[in-house]
Structures are given as structure tokens and as C-alpha cells.
Design a protein around this motif. Structure first.
Motif: not given
Lengths: 354, 177
Positions: A108, A113, A118, A120, A332
Motif C-alpha cells: 500500500g 505506505g 495493494s 495501487s 491501503g
């Protein structure tokens, strides 16, 4: 099952890379991909290969550049913040048209992070990954078996098209164990006549470089590179369809999100909701044709992603915004439960965005 | 038929090892299996857990939010996961370390003083395997040949002597009560 072994996804990547002929690994530890490096550290010295823990991610990616210049198969692996550090090197690899395999076991973000799974880094992986006009082939495994198979495929694609192939996995894929059959490799030959191997006084010098100061020449290189990218988009898209035959509702998910989505689709079907899924296996090239075809028969779409909504843009583009596209997501480092995804599908059914 | 296991406790109790043993046993029996650990800073002294799924069909999600079988070795884990267990499921409790009882009425609760038994029988670090043995026996999944074969797969090649200790611990759990 006799020839299957239980392995972590990270270990399966490492073993498959060795099977694919990779004898050079450079990396720097970061959770949740450290097992790739640990496995390489154990195996490489026994098979005459090189494992080197570099002083930083930046050093590691530039060592990849060096080895790739000599025509050998080479890889590095990291996780999200570490991949950002490598992005300059990724751009240089693209500028020099060098093949490499790069693994991103995502965690994340942004920033340092967290360490939980994740997705992302989808934009970063599929829209470039560094400065300048370039693409990487992006492969998204959804099982430990695919962690192995797509590693082999990634090396082949990288060599064939002289570019970086990235395995875009996540913490779950890296850490989970499943039975895996390490692929038997058919040895393929790739043109490496461009490599810097010493001329032996018998040929002209090869030059591997990403500096090109004359605009006309730099433009020519960019156009040539994008012709190649066009061939890849034409030929190399991979995807899996799940219960799409009669689907009215089309889910789109990759990696671990696709696993959860499968479970949610099975539950939705029990309730009489005709849901199905297109799972992109290549994120670049994106399976646009499969999505466009689905837009002809499905009434609405949803992406299931472990981010704030990134692949959803590519789905909208692929279906030319012909149908509503909803986002079902957590971020997250949290993975949605099948029940959460099911609620999202039921929401599609209700037609909230229709 | 798919069984979803969640094993939870403190880092250092052999939570992940118990899961590895279980998943190897499943694979040797020709089942579809996944094993997923918690990872990261939780490992040292904090909580550790692992999800194991064993079934006849390919496993969709490897994450176990709602276990059919919960094995817990500390109180925080029981507090955290008790309500998540599927009705009709099982909770196996190390009753040396967890004083309270299971509150749910719709699950099978089994209490094994595994840590005390381990200490008294010279297998101090193997409460995890005593509890595993009790779990497999109650679930009707303790087939000695498969148990032993799976154990051989997971005991470190550097410490072959641990095989006998682990087998003893599993047998103690199997014969409990």
C-alpha cells in the motif's frame, strides 16, 4: 499432483526465472518480496549464477542495465517504494531497448505506505513507469502457478520485443503458498546480435545507449518503438473469462482481487444474478477487444481493485464509455471480502449508476 | 466440500508451521490447497495467523474471513476471531493460555491444555502440534500415514530429530481425552 510442490509465490518467481535461464539477479530487500532475493541468494551460487544485493534499488536496476547490454537474461525485484526508485533505470532500459524482467510485489502507498497487499501501482506500471514515451509489458498473476508461468513468459516477451516485462503482483500473491508445477522450458532463440559482447575484431561495434541528441533521430527511435508496441497490442493481450457466456454484469479484476471476485460471482449466481468476469492477465497490453465485445452484451460493468480506482479508466476506454462502470474497492492494504464484492455486484443489479 | 482454517496466536508459537503441516497434508491427499500467512512486523512477539483452505474445487479466495475451523493459541486471537467462525464450525483452544470459554453456542468448542501438556512431556515448543493433533482427530482427518508423510515434508532437513518430537506431540493431541 505428483510433480507439484508447495511454494510461496515469491519463491515460484525465483525458481521459474532460474528455469528460464536467468543467471543474474540484483536486488535490495523490501517487504513483501524479500523471499525472491532470499531464494536467489541460496540458489544462484550453486548453479554458477550471480546473486548480488546492491547498495540500493537504483544500483540494482543499473546493474540490470549492464547485464542486459551483454545479452544475458537478468532480473530485479522490489515492492512499490523500491520500484519508484528504479523508475529512472526503467526509462533508460526503454531508451536503450534492453530486455529485462522486473517484479513488483505491491504494497500500500503512496510514500513508504504500509506492507500489506495493494494494487495501487497500476498507473505506474501500465502508463509508463518513468519519464519519456515508453511502455512495459505488464503481467498480472492470480495464482502461484501463474507467478511461475508468467515469469517465463515475461522473459520471452522481453527478449522478443527488447523491452522490460514487469510482473505486477501484490503481497498476497508473494506470500501465499499453493501447489505449483515449475514449468519445463523449451529453449527459444532470440536475436541478440545487438548485444555488447566484444567484437573479436570481426564486426562493427555495437552501441547500447539511451542518449540521442539529434531530434530527428530521437523521433525516429520513438516511432519505431511505438510500431513495436502496436504489434504487441495486436498480438499479446491475455485474459481469462469466468462465467461470461450469459453474463449481464461484467466484473473486471486482476490478481488477488480476481480471486475474491470469483468467489463473489459464484454467490451472486446462486442469487440469480448473472455476473461474470474478465480477468486481464496482461495489464499492458490491456485486453481491449475482450472488453469491447462484452460491452455488446453486458448491461453494466464494475472493476474490483485494491486501490482508489485505476484500471477503471482503461475499462471505460476499452468499452468507449458505452456502459456504466462502477468501482468496487478497498485501499491501503485491505482486501475486500467476497461479501463486500457481492454487495457491490448487487448494487450493479439495482442499477445505481445506470 | 471446502474447509477454511484459521490458525492464530503469538509469533513464535509455530502458528505458520502448523499451517504448513496442514496444507502439506491436504496436498498429499490430492486436495486443492492454499496457505496464506500474516506477514511483517506482526511476526515478532505480536500476533501471527495463517489461513489454510483445503477443498475439492480450485480455491477462489485464499483469505479466510470466516473460518470453518479456528485454532487459537492466545486470548487476543479468540477475542478477534470467535464471532467470525461459521455456525456449526469448530474452535480449538489452547486452554493453558486462554482461560475463558468460547461464548458462541452454535459452534463446537474443544479445550486442550496444549502448552501444559507440551511442558510436561518434553516437547515444550510443540503445543501447536498437540493442538493440531487434537484438531485433526476431532475432525476425523487424522490418518496416521498422511500425518507422518506431511510431517516429513515440513520438518527441517537440518533438524531431522524434530520429526519424532513433532510426531509425539501430534499423537498426544490425537489421544487427548
Amino acid at each position: 499432483m505428483a510433480d507439484k510442490v508447495l511454494m510461496k509465490g515469491n519463491e515460484a518467481i525465483a525458481e521459474a526465472a532460474i528455469m528460464a535461464g536467468c543467471r543474474h539477479y540484483f536486488g535490495y530487500p523490501i517487504t513483501p518480496q524479500t523471499e525472491v532475493a532470499a531464494y536467489m541468494a541460496k540458489r544462484m551460487p550453486k548453479i554458477g549464477g550471480v546473486f548480488l544485493q546492491a547498495e540500493s534499488e537504483i544500483a540494482a536496476i543499473n546493474m540490470v542495465y549492464g547485464v542486459s547490454s551483454t545479452g544475458h537474461r537478468v532480473m530485479t525485484s522490489s515492492s512499490s517504494p523500491g520500484i519508484s526508485l528504479k523508475s529512472e533505470g526503467l526509462s533508460y532500459l526503454a531508451g536503450a531497448d534492453l530486455p529485462a524482467l522486473v517484479v513488483n510485489v505491491q504494497r500500500g502507498g503512496p510514500g513508504l505506505g504500509g506492507i500489506q497487499p495493494s494494487q495501487s501501482d497500476y498507473f505506474q506500471a501500465t502508463k509508463g513507469g518513468g519519464h519519456g514515451d515508453f511502455r512495459m509489458i505488464v503481467l498480472a498473476p492470480a495464482s502461484v502457478q501463474e507467478m511461475a508461468d508468467l515469469t517465463v513468459k515475461g522473459f520471452d516477451l522481453a527478449d522478443e520485443y527488447r523491452m522490460t516485462a514487469m510482473i505486477l503482483a501484490d503481497g498476497t500473491m508473494g506470500q501465499m503458498m499453493e501447489p505449483v508445477e515449475i514449468p519445463k522450458i523449451e529453449k527459444k532463440e532470440f536475436d541478440k546480435s545487438w548485444a555488447v559482447t566484444g567484437t573479436g575484431m570481426g564486426r562493427k561495434h555495437n552501441i547500447v545507449n539511451s542518449l540521442s541528441l539529434a531530434p530527428a533521430e530521437l523521433e525516429r527511435q520513438n516511432f519505431e518503438r511505438f510500431q513495436r508496441y502496436g504489434r504487441i497490442q495486436e498480438k499479446e493481450a491475455m485474459w481469462e473469462e469466468y462465467r461470461m457466456e450469459d453474463a449481464e454484469y461484467c466484473l473486471v479484476a486482476f490478481g488477488i482481487a480476481a480471486r475474491v471476485t470469483k468467489a463473489a460471482i459464484d454467490e451472486a449466481r446462486k442469487k440469480g444474478i448473472r455476473a461474470g468476469m474478465i480477468r486481464p492477465i496482461t495489464l499492458w497490453p490491456f485486453p481491449e477487444k475482450a472488453l469491447a465485445a462484452a460491452a455488446e452484451k453486458c448491461v453494466s460493468f464494475a472493476t474490483v481493485e485494491l486501490n482508489m480506482g485505476q484500471m477503471i479508466d482503461d475499462v471505460r476506454l476499452a468499452i468507449s464509455c458505452k456502459r456504466p462502470v462502477k468501482l468496487i474497492h478497498r485501499a491501503g492494504g485491505i482486501i475486500p471480502s467476497p461479501e463486500e464484492v457481492l454487495r457491490g455486484i448487487e448494487n450493479m443489479e439495482g442499477g445505481a449508476e445506470k | 466440500m471446502t474447509t477454511r482454517f484459521l490458525i492464530a496466536g503469538f509469533g513464535g508459537q509455530g502458528i505458520l508451521f502448523a499451517g504448513k503441516f496442514l496444507v502439506n497434508k491436504g496436498m498429499m491427499e490430492g486436495k486443492q490447497v492454499t496457505w496464506l500467512p500474516s506477514y511483517g512486523p506482526e511476526m515478532r512477539g505480536g500476533t501471527a495467523n495463517c489461513s489454510v483452505v483445503i477443498g475439492d474445487e480450485p480455491v477462489s479466495s485464499p483469505i479466510v474471513d470466516h473460518p470453518d475451523v479456528l485454532m487459537v493459541m492466545n486470548l487476543p486471537s479468540l477475542d478477534k476471531y470467535e464471532d467470525a467462525v461459521n455456525p456449526g464450525g469448530w474452535i480449538f483452544v489452547d486452554s493453558t493460555l486462554i482461560e475463558r470459554k468460547v461464548r458462541r453456542q452454535d459452534v463446537h468448542a474443544v479445550y486442550v491444555p496444549a502448552t501444559r501438556m507440551a511442558g510436561e512431556n518434553g516437547v515444550t515448543t510443540l503445543a501447536n502440534m498437540i493442538l493440531s493433533g487434537a484438531m485433526l482427530a476431532r475432525l476425523g482427518q487424522y490418518e496416521p500415514e498422511n500425518v507422518e508423510a506431511a510431517l516429513k515434508k515440513v520438518v527441517s532437513v537440518k533438524h531431522p530429530e524434530m520429526y519424532d518430537f513433532n510426531r509425539k506431540a501430534l499423537e498426544m493431541g490425537r489421544n487427548f481425552e
